[in-house]
Design a protein around this motif. Structure first.
Motif, PDB file in Angstrom:
ATOM      1  N   LEU A 143       0.852  -1.190   0.000  1.00  0.00           N
ATOM      2  CA  LEU A 143       0.000   0.000   0.000  1.00  0.00           C
ATOM      3  C   LEU A 143       0.884   1.235   0.000  1.00  0.00           C
ATOM      4  N   VAL A 166      -3.634   6.051  -1.324  1.00  0.00           N
ATOM      5  CA  VAL A 166      -4.133   4.844  -0.671  1.00  0.00           C
ATOM      6  C   VAL A 166      -5.514   5.105  -0.084  1.00  0.00           C
ATOM      7  N   TRP A 215      -9.394   0.416   0.873  1.00  0.00           N
ATOM      8  CA  TRP A 215      -9.107  -0.964   1.260  1.00  0.00           C
ATOM      9  C   TRP A 215      -9.597  -1.314   2.659  1.00  0.00           C
ATOM     10  N   ASN A 216      -9.985  -0.305   3.413  1.00  0.00           N
ATOM     11  CA  ASN A 216     -10.495  -0.544   4.766  1.00  0.00           C
ATOM     12  C   ASN A 216     -12.024  -0.596   4.803  1.00  0.00           C
ATOM     13  N   VAL A 250     -10.550  -7.716   0.586  1.00  0.00           N
ATOM     14  CA  VAL A 250     -10.187  -8.314  -0.699  1.00  0.00           C
ATOM     15  C   VAL A 250     -10.431  -9.819  -0.590  1.00  0.00           C
ATOM     16  N   TYR A 257      -8.654  -7.711   4.809  1.00  0.00           N
ATOM     17  CA  TYR A 257      -8.441  -6.287   4.580  1.00  0.00           C
ATOM     18  C   TYR A 257      -6.948  -6.059   4.348  1.00  0.00           C
ATOM     19  N   LEU A 258      -6.607  -5.195   3.403  1.00  0.00           N
ATOM     20  CA  LEU A 258      -5.206  -4.872   3.173  1.00  0.00           C
ATOM     21  C   LEU A 258      -4.741  -3.899   4.255  1.00  0.00           C
ATOM     22  N   TYR A 259      -3.511  -4.052   4.694  1.00  0.00           N
ATOM     23  CA  TYR A 259      -3.037  -3.297   5.852  1.00  0.00           C
ATOM     24  C   TYR A 259      -1.558  -2.933   5.694  1.00  0.00           C
ATOM     25  N   SER A 313       0.379   0.184   5.444  1.00  0.00           N
ATOM     26  CA  SER A 313       0.856   1.066   4.372  1.00  0.00           C
ATOM     27  C   SER A 313       2.359   1.278   4.496  1.00  0.00           C
ATOM     28  N   GLN A 360     -11.715  -7.138  -5.457  1.00  0.00           N
ATOM     29  CA  GLN A 360     -12.561  -6.302  -4.603  1.00  0.00           C
ATOM     30  C   GLN A 360     -13.463  -5.571  -5.573  1.00  0.00           C
ATOM     31  N   LYS A 382     -10.974   2.405  -5.010  1.00  0.00           N
ATOM     32  CA  LYS A 382      -9.812   1.995  -4.220  1.00  0.00           C
ATOM     33  C   LYS A 382      -8.557   2.287  -5.045  1.00  0.00           C
ATOM     34  N   LEU A 421      -2.241   1.017  -4.624  1.00  0.00           N
ATOM     35  CA  LEU A 421      -1.751  -0.333  -4.355  1.00  0.00           C
ATOM     36  C   LEU A 421      -0.717  -0.764  -5.389  1.00  0.00           C
TER      37      LEU A 421
END
Length: 281
Positions: free
Chosen positions: A178, A195, A198-199, A203, A220-222, A224, A253, A260, A263
């Motif tokens: 991220l 960014v 994504w929260n 995904v 969830y993407l985390y 950054s 997603q 979004k 990434l």
């Protein structure tokens, strides 16, 4: 008395043995129970240990069962053209194939196979539209470039692979980041301004094989600013088939209620399950 003792000592010295007296066959048999780095260290002791380390039957036990396929399809050579030690050494190097979009190598310690698939080998929705995606150069990727998403509504990345794996259990990961990494004045920086999204929804990761195995998960993407390996799932290759295994994997997603972006998609990594010494970049 003294002369007798002196004569006895001289006679004993004639029967002293050293490492040079150990038969090569015995040394080679010992090598079969050692890891490749240990064999290479012992080979430095003397000529006998070095000659024993060249035995084909020693390195045959260190190579995966699919090494013939790897030599042909990845190295582009034949088994007859290489000794087993040379085969092992060449397969331990990062070897690219399929137009340079995939890379495979053996772990030097265990001889197990690892693989990395570039983002350029993946089907990415909107990748040809520069409003959404760009390929950006970076030293932080094995393939020197990553796919960077600026902003999109429908996010989907799909990959397919057909490869002859040796029997065992394997894990598949997406390597994601991220934020947009770069270097400024020799120092690493990361732009996280783009960014977002994504929260809100996770995904979805999916994996399926030609042998009927399927697995899916959501995350969830985390984190950054950091490269993260997201575990998609595991698959098993049995020992009753020498044919290639077909694998399909994806991340998506597709909730179009929000955009979004920000990434980086670097690659997909495959390694033996539970393998904690991944030499991925």
């Amino acid at each position: 008395m003294g002369a007798g003792v002196s004569g006895l000592s001289a006679a004993d010295s004639q029967f002293k043995t050293g490492l040079n007296d150990v038969p090569e066959g015995c040394i080679s048999s010992i090598y079969m129970y050692l890891d490749p780095p240990e064999i290479c260290k012992l080979a430095r002791l003397n000529r006998a240990f070095r000659r024993a380390s060249l035995a084909d039957f020693v390195w045959e036990t260190k190579l995966p069962s699919n090494h013939g396929y790897l030599v042909k399809e990845v190295l582009g050579q034949t088994l007859d053209s290489l000794c087993k030690k040379e085969t092992f050494a060449k397969l331990c190097r990062p070897n690219r194939f399929d137009g340079g979009t995939k890379e495979v190598w053996l772990d030097k310690q265990s001889g197990k196979l690892c693989m990395s698939v570039s983002a350029k080998a993946l089907k990415i929705t909107g990748i040809d539209d520069r409003r959404y995606w760009n390929h950006i150069p970076t030293e932080e990727s094995r393939f020197e470039t990553v796919a960077y998403l600026q902003q999109i509504w429908w996010f989907e990345v799909v990959g397919e692979l057909e490869f002859e794996f040796s029997p065992g259990s394997y894990s598949l990961f997406f390597r994601l980041h991220l934020g947009k990494p770069s270097r400024r004045f020799g120092r690493r920086t990361c732009n996280i301004n783009q960014v977002h999204g994504w929260n809100i929804k996770p995904v979805r990761f999916q994996l399926s094989t030609s042998t009927g195995q399927e697995v899916s998960s959501e995350c969830y993407l985390y984190d950054s600013g950091k490269w993260v390996y997201y575990h998609v799932g595991d698959f098993i290759v049995t020992g009753d088939s020498n044919s290639p295994t077909k694998i399909k994997f994806s991340m998506m997603q597709i909730d179009c209620t929000h955009t979004k972006g920000g990434l980086c998609v670097d690659s997909v990594s495959i390694c033996p399950s539970g393998f904690r010494q991944m030499s991925f970049k």
